[in-house]
Design a protein around this motif. Sequence first.
Motif, PDB file in Angstrom:
ATOM      1  N   ALA A 100       0.858  -1.190   0.000  1.00 54.51           N
ATOM      2  CA  ALA A 100       0.000   0.000   0.000  1.00 54.51           C
ATOM      3  C   ALA A 100       0.891   1.235   0.000  1.00 54.51           C
ATOM      4  N   ARG A 101       0.567   2.162  -0.872  1.00 54.49           N
ATOM      5  CA  ARG A 101       1.352   3.400  -0.991  1.00 54.49           C
ATOM      6  C   ARG A 101       0.396   4.565  -1.224  1.00 54.49           C
ATOM      7  N   VAL A 102       0.547   5.608  -0.432  1.00 52.34           N
ATOM      8  CA  VAL A 102      -0.258   6.823  -0.563  1.00 52.34           C
ATOM      9  C   VAL A 102       0.700   8.010  -0.608  1.00 52.34           C
ATOM     10  N   GLU A 103       0.541   8.851  -1.611  1.00 46.59           N
ATOM     11  CA  GLU A 103       1.422  10.014  -1.777  1.00 46.59           C
ATOM     12  C   GLU A 103       0.581  11.275  -1.906  1.00 46.59           C
ATOM     13  N   PHE A 104       0.911  12.262  -1.102  1.00 45.29           N
ATOM     14  CA  PHE A 104       0.224  13.556  -1.100  1.00 45.29           C
ATOM     15  C   PHE A 104       1.164  14.618  -1.649  1.00 45.29           C
ATOM     16  N   ARG A 105       0.686  15.369  -2.653  1.00 38.64           N
ATOM     17  CA  ARG A 105       1.501  16.398  -3.298  1.00 38.64           C
ATOM     18  C   ARG A 105       0.800  17.748  -3.164  1.00 38.64           C
ATOM     19  N   PRO A 106       1.120  18.499  -2.097  1.00 39.22           N
ATOM     20  CA  PRO A 106       0.485  19.809  -1.953  1.00 39.22           C
ATOM     21  C   PRO A 106       0.945  20.817  -3.000  1.00 39.22           C
ATOM     22  N   SER A 107       2.156  20.614  -3.552  1.00 34.74           N
ATOM     23  CA  SER A 107       2.688  21.500  -4.584  1.00 34.74           C
ATOM     24  C   SER A 107       3.609  20.692  -5.476  1.00 34.74           C
ATOM     25  N   PRO A 108       3.991  21.222  -6.641  1.00 34.23           N
ATOM     26  CA  PRO A 108       4.903  20.466  -7.506  1.00 34.23           C
ATOM     27  C   PRO A 108       6.271  20.230  -6.887  1.00 34.23           C
ATOM     28  N   GLU A 109       6.674  21.046  -5.895  1.00 35.63           N
ATOM     29  CA  GLU A 109       7.994  20.903  -5.281  1.00 35.63           C
ATOM     30  C   GLU A 109       7.993  19.982  -4.073  1.00 35.63           C
ATOM     31  N   GLN A 110       6.842  19.721  -3.475  1.00 38.86           N
ATOM     32  CA  GLN A 110       6.785  18.954  -2.239  1.00 38.86           C
ATOM     33  C   GLN A 110       5.884  17.738  -2.401  1.00 38.86           C
ATOM     34  N   SER A 111       6.272  16.664  -1.684  1.00 39.68           N
ATOM     35  CA  SER A 111       5.462  15.449  -1.672  1.00 39.68           C
ATOM     36  C   SER A 111       5.711  14.705  -0.369  1.00 39.68           C
ATOM     37  N   LEU A 112       4.692  14.042   0.106  1.00 43.45           N
ATOM     38  CA  LEU A 112       4.758  13.239   1.322  1.00 43.45           C
ATOM     39  C   LEU A 112       4.151  11.882   1.004  1.00 43.45           C
ATOM     40  N   ALA A 113       4.945  10.814   1.153  1.00 39.67           N
ATOM     41  CA  ALA A 113       4.515   9.469   0.785  1.00 39.67           C
ATOM     42  C   ALA A 113       4.626   8.534   1.973  1.00 39.67           C
ATOM     43  N   VAL A 114       3.638   7.663   2.095  1.00 40.59           N
ATOM     44  CA  VAL A 114       3.610   6.628   3.123  1.00 40.59           C
ATOM     45  C   VAL A 114       3.508   5.282   2.412  1.00 40.59           C
ATOM     46  N   LEU A 115       4.386   4.350   2.777  1.00 45.45           N
ATOM     47  CA  LEU A 115       4.409   3.027   2.149  1.00 45.45           C
ATOM     48  C   LEU A 115       4.376   1.944   3.218  1.00 45.45           C
ATOM     49  N   PHE A 116       3.579   0.914   2.960  1.00 45.06           N
ATOM     50  CA  PHE A 116       3.502  -0.246   3.847  1.00 45.06           C
ATOM     51  C   PHE A 116       3.643  -1.496   2.996  1.00 45.06           C
ATOM     52  N   LYS A 117       4.544  -2.395   3.415  1.00 52.80           N
ATOM     53  CA  LYS A 117       4.825  -3.619   2.677  1.00 52.80           C
ATOM     54  C   LYS A 117       4.743  -4.808   3.618  1.00 52.80           C
ATOM     55  N   TYR A 118       4.048  -5.856   3.166  1.00 50.77           N
ATOM     56  CA  TYR A 118       3.908  -7.077   3.959  1.00 50.77           C
ATOM     57  C   TYR A 118       4.098  -8.281   3.044  1.00 50.77           C
ATOM     58  N   ALA A 119       4.933  -9.201   3.458  1.00 53.25           N
ATOM     59  CA  ALA A 119       5.167 -10.435   2.707  1.00 53.25           C
ATOM     60  C   ALA A 119       5.368 -11.566   3.697  1.00 53.25           C
ATOM     61  N   ALA A 120       4.659 -12.670   3.502  1.00 54.80           N
ATOM     62  CA  ALA A 120       4.763 -13.811   4.410  1.00 54.80           C
ATOM     63  C   ALA A 120       4.392 -15.073   3.645  1.00 54.80           C
ATOM     64  N   GLY A 121       4.780 -16.212   4.219  1.00 56.73           N
ATOM     65  CA  GLY A 121       4.426 -17.483   3.598  1.00 56.73           C
ATOM     66  C   GLY A 121       5.317 -18.613   4.060  1.00 56.73           C
ATOM     67  N   ASP A 122       5.045 -19.784   3.521  1.00 56.17           N
ATOM     68  CA  ASP A 122       5.797 -21.000   3.819  1.00 56.17           C
ATOM     69  C   ASP A 122       6.447 -21.499   2.536  1.00 56.17           C
ATOM     70  N   LEU A 123       7.693 -21.897   2.654  1.00 58.32           N
ATOM     71  CA  LEU A 123       8.450 -22.403   1.511  1.00 58.32           C
ATOM     72  C   LEU A 123       9.138 -23.687   1.928  1.00 58.32           C
ATOM     73  N   SER A 124       8.763 -24.790   1.321  1.00 62.29           N
ATOM     74  CA  SER A 124       9.306 -26.101   1.694  1.00 62.29           C
ATOM     75  C   SER A 124      10.552 -26.422   0.884  1.00 62.29           C
ATOM     76  N   GLN A 125      11.472 -27.152   1.511  1.00 65.51           N
ATOM     77  CA  GLN A 125      12.724 -27.544   0.867  1.00 65.51           C
ATOM     78  C   GLN A 125      12.822 -29.072   0.913  1.00 65.51           C
ATOM     79  N   PRO A 126      12.743 -29.771  -0.208  1.00 65.10           N
ATOM     80  CA  PRO A 126      12.753 -31.234  -0.190  1.00 65.10           C
ATOM     81  C   PRO A 126      14.120 -31.849   0.085  1.00 65.10           C
ATOM     82  N   GLY A 127      15.194 -31.123  -0.144  1.00 63.91           N
ATOM     83  CA  GLY A 127      16.525 -31.677   0.088  1.00 63.91           C
ATOM     84  C   GLY A 127      17.083 -32.400  -1.127  1.00 63.91           C
TER      85      GLY A 127
END
Length: 204
Positions: A100-127
């Motif tokens: 998720a990413r949200v960016e606010f640009r009050p003017s062409p010279e300024q910007s404020l961005a917030v980013l959230f990243k989530y990754a998870a899971g299971d990965l099996s290794q047979p050998g």
Amino acid sequence: GVGLDAISLADVERIEVYRGASAPLYGGGALAGVINIITRRGEGIPRADLWAAGGSFSEKSGGVRACGTLGKVDFYSGFSRRLSSGYRENDGYRLNDALARVEFRPSPEQSLAVLFKYAAGDLSQPGALTEEEIREDRRQSPYNRFDGTGRRHVLADLNHVDRSRRARTARASPRVRCAETCRTRLPPPTRIPARRAGPRRQRS
């Protein structure tokens, strides 16, 4: 090392490769070069996309993506899930990814961005298998009957850019002027184009 599997290709806008030292811009670890992965931004008319896919070995994947611009706010969000049982025993995976990413640009010279990243899971290794085990059954996993190796990545970032202040500081500070000079001397990034799958050539 960096877990690149935590970044979904559906959320990547482009990849830039810088050759040579780039410490003034990317820190002291950028000695031999930099690989800059830029995620997508929401631009244009707000929209939502759904996608799904399937394949061999019980492979299933799907996701949802929403992006767009509302006034001075750009937003992008996406979620995907990938499942597979794998070719061998204990060779599957289950991966979840959200951005998720949200960016606010009050003017062409300024910007404020917030980013959230989530990754998870299971990965099996047979050998690994011996030559005798391969002849007997190449899909078996005699040593790792079950290996639910799981991991989770959570990232939150707040970024503020003031281009007008950067320009004023560059004129006043010799150290910043040096950094801006190094920026102009960097070679242009090498973009990795998308390659189409085709027949493989046999070597003679």
